[in-house]
Design an enzyme around this catalytic site. Structure first.
Site, PDB file in Angstrom:
ATOM      1  N   HIS A  91      -4.913  -1.500   2.927  1.00 13.24           N
ATOM      2  CA  HIS A  91      -4.839   0.139   3.034  1.00 13.24           C
ATOM      3  C   HIS A  91      -3.648   0.403   3.705  1.00 13.24           C
ATOM      4  CE1 HIS A  91      -6.218   3.986   4.006  1.00 13.24           C
ATOM      5  NE2 HIS A  91      -6.783   3.608   5.091  1.00 13.24           N
ATOM      6  N   CYS A  92      -2.545  -0.410   3.937  1.00 13.99           N
ATOM      7  CA  CYS A  92      -1.467   0.169   4.636  1.00 13.99           C
ATOM      8  C   CYS A  92      -0.245   0.244   3.683  1.00 13.99           C
ATOM      9  CB  CYS A  92      -0.974  -0.672   5.852  1.00 13.99           C
ATOM     10  SG  CYS A  92      -2.439  -0.299   6.949  1.00 13.99           S
ATOM     11  N   ILE A  93       0.349  -1.191   3.369  1.00 15.04           N
ATOM     12  CA  ILE A  93       1.692  -1.534   2.662  1.00 15.04           C
ATOM     13  C   ILE A  93       1.781  -0.631   1.290  1.00 15.04           C
ATOM     14  CG2 ILE A  93       3.169  -3.070   2.297  1.00 15.04           C
ATOM     15  CD1 ILE A  93       2.839  -3.155   5.132  1.00 15.04           C
TER      16      ILE A  93
END
Ligand SMILES: NC(=O)c1ccc[n+]([C@@H]2O[C@H](COP(=O)([O-])OP(=O)(O)OC[C@H]3O[C@@H](n4cnc5c(N)ncnc54)[C@H](O)[C@@H]3O)[C@@H](O)[C@H]2O)c1
Length: 431
Positions: free
Chosen positions: A271-273
């Protein structure tokens, strides 16, 4: 008002509500509850709230037994109706911040959660946004909602941004081990938010405002994204030069300063990088600035699944086989080792492309029982032997790599989990 809330935080009698009980919100709520606060975990997914309310955790970092003990002690409760926010001294927002199909930020979850909080505004509250978002979000999105209800920021409402840095599945660093960066709208807001987090983490690093705190998180993840892209491009270069990438990186990592090892892989996920850097580039574009590093890293990383497919084609071809009709066994579909999260996992593209080209695809993943219309298989000796090509996409610690090396006929190893092949009978392709 600030003093009254300070006192309740120090005495751990402040009532805390955490909006969003996912990978971030649940461990945070549990950390506060374990510290002695009374915590409400609000999640608008009624099934999730019901499961949590009956003591079933969906986050591996939070054991169900821990949750059950907190429920029994009355320190934690789960709710799906935003009415449960009434009476909160502190509201922390941990809802998703994905991308739209157009790759623009989708901040609708943050807006909805903040609206729910603002609708129940009561003087003397502290509101902290933890969702990763573009610089300026806290002040541009949150403040007007509360101000419209009469709140005076820094006087009777305290607002801050504090990025979440949790690394799901990391056995060493849990919520309580990671320093917290805190940026409040006013000094009083920063002080209150810092006082809150000091109850559960060893170190709080205050910064001058929410925009700085928002940028801290984005810089951290851009740093990771760019360095992963560099390792990925470096792997493509090493392959053309006939050199094992891992050997080079491991040797470079012996330098005790000025170098930090990043390793190539099948692409970025989670969900982030893949998502956060695009929040920054979107905001910068609105400011007339093109962030070239972010764009380049994104291009390189998103091309990796395609490169893995090319390696499978080459590996099968060397054995005189076509992809069409070949049996491919994908080891690991989660976006990283040790977790069951498949969001944005490169496995989606790799599996879809293999099937599109006519391969018969099976997968094994101890953390992911189903993947689309596929059901996980056990990577037994027989299953490994039967596969025309094994593709290691996620290097889960549960896999028996010695067995893979012994029994698989061909392997595309995108995580350098097997040793460097010693002879031609070991048809392993390492990224
Ligand atoms: N997962 C990570 O490793 C990680 C690490 C650091 C930061 N973050 C950031 O933290 C934020 C949350 O991520 P996550 O992984 O926990 O997401 P998640 O999808 O696991 O959990 C979010 C939860 O919020 C709930 N939700 C959505 N809207 C809601 C609303 N209006 N009211 C109540 N509940 C609502 C969803 O049902 C879901 O359960 C994101 O901004 C993410 O970028 C995530």
């Amino acid at each position: 008002m600030s003093e009254a809330l300070h006192a309740r935080i120090a005495a751990r009698t402040a009532r805390i509500s955490v909006i969003g009980q996912g990978y971030v919100g649940l461990p945070l709520a549990v950390a506060f509850a374990k510290a002695g606060f009374t915590v409400t975990g609000l999640d608008n997914d009624p099934d999730r709230a019901a499961a949590l309310g009956s003591g079933r955790s969906h986050v591996p970092d939070v054991p169900s037994e821990e949750l059950q003990a907190l429920l029994r002690a009355g320190r934690y409760r789960a709710a799906s109706d935003s009415g449960a926010l009434a009476g909160s001294d502190v509201i922390v927002i941990c809802v998703p911040t994905p991308l739209r199909k157009s790759k623009d930020p989708d901040i609708s979850y943050v807006v909805a959660a903040a609206e729910e909080a603002a609708a129940r505004y009561q003087p003397g509250q502290l509101v902290v946004l933890e969702s990763t978002t573009y610089p300026g979000s806290t002040e541009e999105l949150l403040l007007p909602m509360f101000e419209a209800r009469g709140a005076r920021i820094g006087l009777d409402l305290f607002v801050a941004f504090s990025p979440e840095r949790i690394d799901p599945g990391n056995p060493v660093f849990k919520v309580g081990d990671i320093p917290k960066v805190v940026g409040g709208v006013t000094p009083a807001c920063t002080e209150l938010a810092a006082a809150l987090y000091r109850q559960i983490v060893p170190r709080v690093h205050p910064v001058s405002g929410p925009k700085v705190a928002e940028l801290v998180k984005l810089y951290e993840n851009v740093f990771r994204n760019v360095n992963i892209a560099l390792a990925n491009e470096f792997a493509l270069m090493c392959r053309r030069l006939g050199v094992d990438t891992r050997e080079v990186i491991d040797a470079a990592a012996t330098k005790p300063f000025g170098f930090m090892a990043f390793y190539p892989g099948p692409g970025i996920g989670g969900h982030c990088i893949p998502v956060d850097p695009l929040y920054l580039s979107w905001k910068m574009r609105a400011n007339g600035f093109e962030s070239r590093f972010i764009a380049l890293a994104d291009d390189i990383n998103r091309a990796m699944p395609r490169h893995v497919l090319d390696l499978v084609v080459e590996t099968l071809n060397e054995g005189g086989l076509a992809v069409k009709g070949a049996r491919a066994l994908v080891l690991g579909v989660a976006y990283k080792r040790g977790v069951g999260d498949t969001r944005e996992s490169p496995a989606h593209e790799i599996v879809a492309d293999l099937r599109r080209m006519g391969a018969e695809v099976a997968y094994a993943d101890p953390h992911v029982p189903t993947f689309g219309d596929l059901k996980a298989v056990e990577p037994t000796e027989e299953i490994l032997r039967e596969a025309d090509c094994v593709v290691i996409v996620t290097d889960h610690p549960e896999f028996d790599y010695a067995a893979v090396a012994r029994h698989a006929r061909r392997v595309v190893d995108t995580r350098q989990s097997l040793p460097v092949p010693r002879d031609r009978r070991q048809a392993w392709t390492r990224l």
